[in-house]
Design an enzyme around this catalytic site. Sequence first.
Site, PDB file in Angstrom:
ATOM      1  CD  GLU A 190      13.766   2.344   9.738  1.00 52.16           C
ATOM      2  OE1 GLU A 190      14.038   3.403  10.355  1.00 52.16           O
ATOM      3  OE2 GLU A 190      14.397   1.292   9.866  1.00 52.16           O
TER       4      GLU A 190
ATOM      5  CE  LYS B   7      -1.646   3.033   2.669  1.00 52.57           C
ATOM      6  NZ  LYS B   7      -1.839   4.178   1.756  1.00 52.57           N
TER       7      LYS B   7
ATOM      8  CD  GLU C 293      10.609  13.792  10.804  1.00 53.24           C
ATOM      9  OE1 GLU C 293       9.547  13.191  11.070  1.00 53.24           O
ATOM     10  OE2 GLU C 293      11.550  13.266  10.191  1.00 53.24           O
TER      11      GLU C 293
ATOM     12  CB  CYS D  59      13.193   9.990   7.836  1.00 51.31           C
ATOM     13  SG  CYS D  59      13.657   8.642   6.795  1.00 51.31           S
TER      14      CYS D  59
END
Length: 476
Positions: free
Chosen positions: A245, A170, A378, A279
Amino acid sequence: MHANLIGGEWVTGPTVRENLNPSDLGELVGVYAQADAVQARQAIAAASDARHAWAHAGIQRRAIALDFIGAELLRRQQDLGTLLAREEGKTLAEAVAEVARAGHIFKFFAGEALRQRGDKLASVRPEIEVDITREPVGVVGIITPWNFPMAIPAWKIAPALAYGNTVVFKPADLVPGSAWALAEIISRSGLPAGVFNLVMGRGGVVGQAMIESPSVAAISFTGSVETGHRLLATAAQRRAKVQLEMGGKNPLLVLNDADLDTAVDCAIQGAYFSTGQRCTASSRFIVEKGIYPRFVQRMQEQLATLQVGHALRPDTQIGPVADAAQLRQDLDYVAIGRDEGARLVFGGEALQRDTEGYFMRPALFADAAPAMRIAQEEIFGPVACAIPADNYEHALDIANASPFGLTAGICTSSLRHAAHFKRHAQAGMVMVNVPTAGVDYHVPFGGSKGSSYGAREQGSYAAEFFTTVKTAYTKA
Ligand code: ADP
């Protein structure tokens, strides 16, 4: 209209999604089927039906299929890179390199498929032998984000298939184009029907069905912290294997003895290339006081040379932000940083270009304090901050005072500090005089602390997640 691949058939969904170009909102990249939960369950059932035969189909078939996929990705890197740049917004050069990387990953795992290692040990009991082998886990659910629409699916799908699993994939809502193109290549690679399935659709519907299904033995996820944590809680109830992750707030230390050109180059590449949407991006420059004024000055000069624009223009170095929500978040953080008292020394505003798109001038804050939100959370955009540090030890303490631990970098000419940093930086990946972002495809990838959960991805270490171990005893 691009359909989903379920049990070897291309099937349309109950709804569709229009894929727009973030460099030019007037351009439709394509129309893509959206599966519902029923179709997600059909894909899972197809993968489940195919799993035993595929597990025992032999390593040569796996290697041939993976090699075919890798070769086609490498051959078509220019046109697939163009598609990727059109739907995600990274520059054409970055997008072509990403497709090439995906091709290399499939080639690497074609080789790994042939290197299924085991151990043979003597038993503590006479006349008995012990064999330790690795077996596929079964159906693997793969859920991916929008920032690497080719490479992240590749580094999950390739090992899943190499180690004999079947896959339900997906992709993120924003980037169905690359996912569909990859699935189309995989569909011609000689895999039996049901071994690989594509289900484009909403995370809360299709992704949720994958997480909840007792037939999905393992889930490999890359995305946000919130979704990752929710996924883990649900999957844990049925004891599925999970690999996550998630975010990063990656520090780049610059010591007084660093080569300034190298440091500025690492900082610009690490923080702003791919529009900061990695990331592994450096978002905190932690700089020793002796070099701090020169570093900030040079960063401002370098930032002023960067060309922000349409991803397909040859002179563009920074493409648009991927979508409206992400642009809003980036601009909100610029406002937050100002309110917190950091000094905005470059950029931070939305830009107009010839085409309507989500363009933003890369932002640099100076004199940020380690506890500020812009230094802790972040942002996932072209926004970074510089934090002054008294000395190396102080810089290391600031670097490690983060809930995240994906990558950590240092620019220094001191072997002593570099060696100390490699041992003491709280991160899964450590970089010395190279940018925090931009990693090799054949070695492990992953973080510590809140950045990752479960076994490492990529390289031969991927076997840890995509296989389970069997210990067999034989008396001849
Ligand atoms: P990003 O900000 O990178 O899009 P998300 O965590 O929102 O991060 O999305 C990462 C992937 O997870 C996407 O493919 C998204 O569709 C999917 N996703 C979102 N919500 C869920 C959910 N509840 N269950 C499973 N997958 C989800």
